[in-house]
Design an enzyme around this catalytic site. Structure first.
Site, PDB file in Angstrom:
ATOM      1  N   THR A 263      74.314  56.911 119.561  1.00 41.14           N
ATOM      2  CA  THR A 263      73.293  56.219 118.768  1.00 41.14           C
ATOM      3  C   THR A 263      72.716  55.006 119.494  1.00 41.14           C
ATOM      4  OG1 THR A 263      74.942  54.849 117.640  1.00 41.14           O
ATOM      5  CG2 THR A 263      74.389  56.966 116.622  1.00 41.14           C
ATOM      6  N   ASP A 264      71.558  54.573 119.000  1.00 44.40           N
ATOM      7  CA  ASP A 264      70.922  53.372 119.531  1.00 44.40           C
ATOM      8  C   ASP A 264      71.243  52.179 118.622  1.00 44.40           C
ATOM      9  OD1 ASP A 264      69.248  53.584 117.298  1.00 44.40           O
ATOM     10  OD2 ASP A 264      67.537  54.318 118.456  1.00 44.40           O
ATOM     11  N   PHE A 265      70.576  51.092 118.851  1.00 37.12           N
ATOM     12  CA  PHE A 265      70.858  49.869 118.088  1.00 37.12           C
ATOM     13  C   PHE A 265      70.613  50.032 116.590  1.00 37.12           C
ATOM     14  CE2 PHE A 265      66.398  49.757 119.032  1.00 37.12           C
ATOM     15  CZ  PHE A 265      65.818  49.217 117.895  1.00 37.12           C
ATOM     16  N   SER A 266      69.784  50.996 116.187  1.00 39.72           N
ATOM     17  CA  SER A 266      69.483  51.178 114.762  1.00 39.72           C
ATOM     18  C   SER A 266      70.466  52.119 114.067  1.00 39.72           C
ATOM     19  CB  SER A 266      68.060  51.726 114.602  1.00 39.72           C
ATOM     20  OG  SER A 266      68.012  53.084 115.011  1.00 39.72           O
TER      21      SER A 266
END
Length: 146
Positions: free
Chosen positions: A29-32
Site C-alpha cells: 500500500t501507499d501512504f493512503s
C-alpha cells in the site's frame, strides 16, 4: 522443489480462465492505505506466469532450455477502485488472442466479485531477443475454448 497447482500455490484453472488469489499486505500500500498502482502490474505478471505454468509451460525451463520466452510488448491498465490492506483479491487471466509469435491476455483484479483493475497485455514470444513462433503445443493450449 517446484510447487504444483495441487499444492494451492499458483492459483487454479477454471475452464479457460486462470485465477490467482492474493492477500494485500501493508507493504503493498501507499501512504493512503490503497494498493500502490505499480503493484497491480506485479500481480498481473504473476497471473500471466501462472496461467502458462498451469497449462504445462514454465518460464524458467523455456529460458534454460532454449533462451526463449515471453516479453510484454504493450500493456493497457484501467484502475477502477482501490484494494486495501488485508483484502483478498483474485487476478483473473484469460486469452484474448493467440497468434504465431504473440499472445494477448486480458486480466481483471477482483475483490468479492467487484472488478478493481482491468488490463490487457500483448506479449511477444522471443528467442535471443527476436520474435519467433511459439511452440505449437503452447498455441494450441492457449487457444483452447474449454
Amino acid at each position: 522443489m517446484t510447487a504444483n497447482l495441487s499444492d494451492g500455490v499458483g492459483g487454479r484453472l477454471e475452464g479457460v480462465r486462470h485465477v490467482l488469489t492474493l492477500r494485500i499486505y501493508y507493504e503493498d500500500t501507499d501512504f493512503s492505505g490503497a494498493v500502490y498502482h505499480a503493484n497491480y502490474l506485479r500481480y498481473m505478471e504473476r497471473g500471466r506466469t501462472e496461467i502458462l505454468r498451469a497449462i504445462g509451460f514454465d518460464h524458467r525451463a523455456l529460458w534454460d532450455s532454449a533462451k526463449e520466452g515471453f516479453v510484454v510488448r504493450r500493456m493497457t491498465v484501467d484502475y477502477l477502485k482501490p484494494a486495501r490492506m488485508d483484502d483478498v483479491i483474485a487476478v483473473d487471466t484469460w486469452v484474448h488472442e493467440v497468434k504465431q509469435a504473440s499472445l494477448t491476455l486480458d486480466q481483471a483484479v477482483v475483490r468479492d466479485g467487484e472488478t478493481l483493475v482491468t488490463g490487457r497485455a500483448v506479449c511477444a514470444y522471443v528467442r535471443d531477443g527476436r520474435p519467433v513462433r511459439m511452440p505449437q503445443s503452447m498455441r494450441e493450449q492457449m487457444a483452447r475454448k474449454e
